[in-house]
Design a protein around this motif. Structure first.
Motif, PDB file in Angstrom:
ATOM      1  N   LYS A  62      37.276  10.246  58.705  1.00 26.46           N
ATOM      2  CA  LYS A  62      36.649  10.023  57.414  1.00 26.46           C
ATOM      3  C   LYS A  62      37.303   8.846  56.744  1.00 26.46           C
ATOM      4  N   LYS A 106      38.875   6.518  50.615  1.00 23.51           N
ATOM      5  CA  LYS A 106      38.185   5.939  49.465  1.00 23.51           C
ATOM      6  C   LYS A 106      38.793   4.593  49.130  1.00 23.51           C
ATOM      7  N   ASP A 126      34.330  13.662  48.707  1.00 18.26           N
ATOM      8  CA  ASP A 126      34.760  12.395  49.308  1.00 18.26           C
ATOM      9  C   ASP A 126      36.251  12.371  49.604  1.00 18.26           C
ATOM     10  N   GLU A 148      29.732   5.351  53.303  1.00 14.32           N
ATOM     11  CA  GLU A 148      30.383   6.637  53.527  1.00 14.32           C
ATOM     12  C   GLU A 148      31.370   6.999  52.430  1.00 14.32           C
ATOM     13  N   SER A 149      32.096   6.015  51.914  1.00 15.00           N
ATOM     14  CA  SER A 149      33.110   6.312  50.905  1.00 15.00           C
ATOM     15  C   SER A 149      32.496   6.751  49.575  1.00 15.00           C
ATOM     16  N   GLU A 150      31.205   6.475  49.373  1.00 17.49           N
ATOM     17  CA  GLU A 150      30.526   6.865  48.134  1.00 17.49           C
ATOM     18  C   GLU A 150      29.515   7.987  48.357  1.00 17.49           C
ATOM     19  N   ARG A 151      29.393   8.448  49.572  1.00 20.46           N
ATOM     20  CA  ARG A 151      28.317   9.369  49.909  1.00 20.46           C
ATOM     21  C   ARG A 151      28.370  10.653  49.070  1.00 20.46           C
ATOM     22  N   GLY A 152      29.553  11.196  48.906  1.00 18.23           N
ATOM     23  CA  GLY A 152      29.670  12.430  48.143  1.00 18.23           C
ATOM     24  C   GLY A 152      29.367  12.236  46.666  1.00 18.23           C
ATOM     25  N   ASP A 208      32.954  13.694  44.149  1.00 17.74           N
ATOM     26  CA  ASP A 208      34.230  13.005  44.338  1.00 17.74           C
ATOM     27  C   ASP A 208      35.212  13.879  45.112  1.00 17.74           C
ATOM     28  N   ASP A 231      26.245  14.597  54.423  1.00 20.74           N
ATOM     29  CA  ASP A 231      27.365  13.921  55.089  1.00 20.74           C
ATOM     30  C   ASP A 231      27.470  14.295  56.571  1.00 20.74           C
TER      31      ASP A 231
END
Length: 544
Positions: free
Chosen positions: A202, A205, A50, A457-461, A47, A123
């Motif tokens: 980026k 979120k 992200d 992408e917003s959940e990738r981390g 998190d 990422d």
């Protein structure tokens, strides 16, 4: 970065065995702490990745990681120099506190390394590759080859230094290397960031309600097709930012727990959930070159030099696995590549099962696995030492000589010394482990790319953070298993349990592949056209 990581990873297990005597207990405790920390903090680390800029995350995690390794190396040097004095002070409690400090700082270094791996390998690489899946596969394989190459060079360098020098010299070498490499890596990260403008962009979120909408669709609802482009980030530009509200103290305290819960829920709702679980189950094993297997080989009389050569051989087979991955993916598709790799890995591990019952195996189930723990923790026995027939060899290397059966107590009668133990068991064990690396790394790359292609992408981390947590959860179980049975006589039983978990992991991946491809699972060749970014409508997901 990989070179420093590999040197530290190889050396820390040998350092802990050297400090605590002929036992795997301290190395298992270290692994337990590391696994537990990533298990609890993996989602929070993801998190954090992200929510912050890519450059800030990469540079911060790099500095924390290398600074922790440097500090830990300095403390280990002090312990090696003054271990006798520390053992007599405060009834040995000061030495125990030093052990705790070393494990704590090494754990911080591992958490920072986890953040680095998420941001760079999960990422940055996806952004640089764009929507070209073939390029992404080649870049993943290249990174893994670099990783395996450093797995050859790093153990060879540290192993030779520790064998022909001393563990203290090894600590100093690793600390100096990390200090120099940290400066170089910092500058290289900045240059890559400057040359890739898309890294500065980026997606913010999304709101919590929107995040749930992205994850409500289960894998069974939509069956993705092969050959479609990478998943694209859902357009959230239409959402106007809401006015910030004041957050109370209770909400701030609850925020990490909410993030932890939401991360695991989002991970469960991913279409590649079963594939990720299959990969995680491979971590419940002692059949890898981690601190447990390295420590076991060390108790069997293998020197640091021999261990470094074995790790080098495993790296060579790992590189072969990356080559096999790229070739199989072109021929059979991504999902089938993972399936074939799993079969190859499990077949090689049969050698490890056979080794348990061969001459020279120390497995003896009549020895209580709890005897070592009770003796050390409750009976206050002095720390054991590894004896060598030549006292000067202890001062020079602090390690046993080369092979099984070559060490005898200094005060023993040569005529009463036991016969050398046959090496066929340990040879089959490491032959199976090394050969299985081909299938292991090909399977790892397959699941890695599935996660890269199918997580927004917003959940990738956070998703990759939870995947790391799941990996470490199974890793944690295997360290608990070793803590309960730290004696070498029980290692054969651990081998059998490990192979069982590997089999279960590949069964789960088979279920994922069956759901994804259906009747086409065993079709030898499925067209996998080159990516054409404009040829398919946005929003499609890609499993293969």
């Amino acid at each position: 970065s990989l070179q420093g990581d590999r040197m530290w990873h190889f050396a820390v297990s040998v350092f802990l065995v050297e400090l605590y005597g002929n036992s795997l207990l301290l190395t298992a405790v270290y692994g337990l702490v590391v696994a537990g920390s990533v298990l609890l903090l993996g989602a929070l680390i993801g998190d954090w990745v992200d929510k912050n800029s890519r450059l800030k995350v990469a540079q911060t995690s790099l500095i924390v990681q290398n600074a922790s390794v440097i500090l830990c190396g300095i403390i280990l040097m002090i312990i090696f120099l003054f271990k006798t004095q520390l053992l007599t002070l405060y009834h040995g409690w000061l030495l125990t506190m030093c052990y705790i400090l070393v494990i704590t700082i090494a754990n911080i270094a591992n958490l920072a390394s986890t953040a680095t791996a998420i941001t760079i390998q999960r990422d940055w690489i996806v952004v640089v590759a764009g929507e070209d899946r073939s390029k992404l596969a080649d870049m993943n394989a290249t990174i893994r080859r670099i990783d395996q190459l450093t797995n050859i060079l790093a153990p060879m360098a540290v192993g030779q230094i520790m064998t022909f020098g001393s563990p203290m010299i090894g600590c100093g070498f690793i600390s100096g290397w990390n200090l120099m490499s940290m400066c170089v890596e910092y500058l290289l990260l900045w240059k890559v960031y400057q040359k890739t403008p898309t890294l500065a962009l980026k997606s913010a979120k999304v709101e919590e309600s929107e995040l749930k909408q992205l994850n409500v669709t289960k894998e069974s609802d939509v069956k993705p097709a092969e050959g479609v482009q990478l998943i694209v980030e859902k357009d959230v530009s239409g959402f106007e930012p809401q006015q910030e509200k004041e957050v109370g103290c209770a909400a701030r305290i609850a925020e990490p727990f909410i993030t932890f819960r939401d991360g695991w829920v989002a991970y469960y709702n991913q279409p590649v959930f079963l594939a990720g679980m299959g990969l995680a189950f491979l971590y419940m094993t002692v059949l890898g070159f981690d601190c447990i297997t390295t420590g076991y080989a060390y108790t069997q009389g293998l020197s640091g030099s021999v261990l470094s050569l074995l790790m080098g051989a495993s790296a060579v087979t790992g590189i072969m696995g990356t080559v096999a991955f790229t070739w199989l993916r072109r021929k059979c598709g991504l999902v089938r590549t993972g399936l074939i790799s799993g079969v190859a890995q499990f077949s090689c591990l049969i050698l490890c099962v056979i080794s348990v019952f061969m001459p020279g195996s120390p497995m003896d189930l009549t020895v209580s696995p709890f005897a070592d723990i009770s003796a050390r923790l409750f009976e206050n026995e002095p720390l054991p030492t590894i004896a060598s027939p030549e006292p000067e060899m202890i001062l020079a290397t602090g390690m046993p000589t080369l092979l099984n059966g070559s060490t005898t107590p200094a005060n023993s009668d040569p005529e009463m010394s036991p016969e050398p133990v046959p090496l066929i068991s340990v040879s089959l064990l490491f032959a199976g482990v090394i050969a299985a690396r081909v299938g292991l790394w090909s399977f790892d790359l397959s699941v890695t790319q599935l996660l890269q292609e199918n997580v927004v992408e917003s959940e990738r981390g956070i998703i990759n953070g939870v995947q790391n947590s799941m990996n470490y959860l199974l890793d944690l179980l295997h360290f608990i298993m070793v803590i309960l049975a730290p004696n070498p006589e029980a290692f054969g039983l651990l081998v059998l349990i490990s192979v069982s978990f590997v089999a279960m992991g590949h069964i789960m991946y088979f279920r994922f592949a069956q759901k994804t491809l259906g009747k086409q699972l065993f079709v030898c060749r499925t067209p996998d056209p080159k990516t054409a970014p404009d040829s398919s409508p946005p929003g499609n997901t890609s499993i293969v």
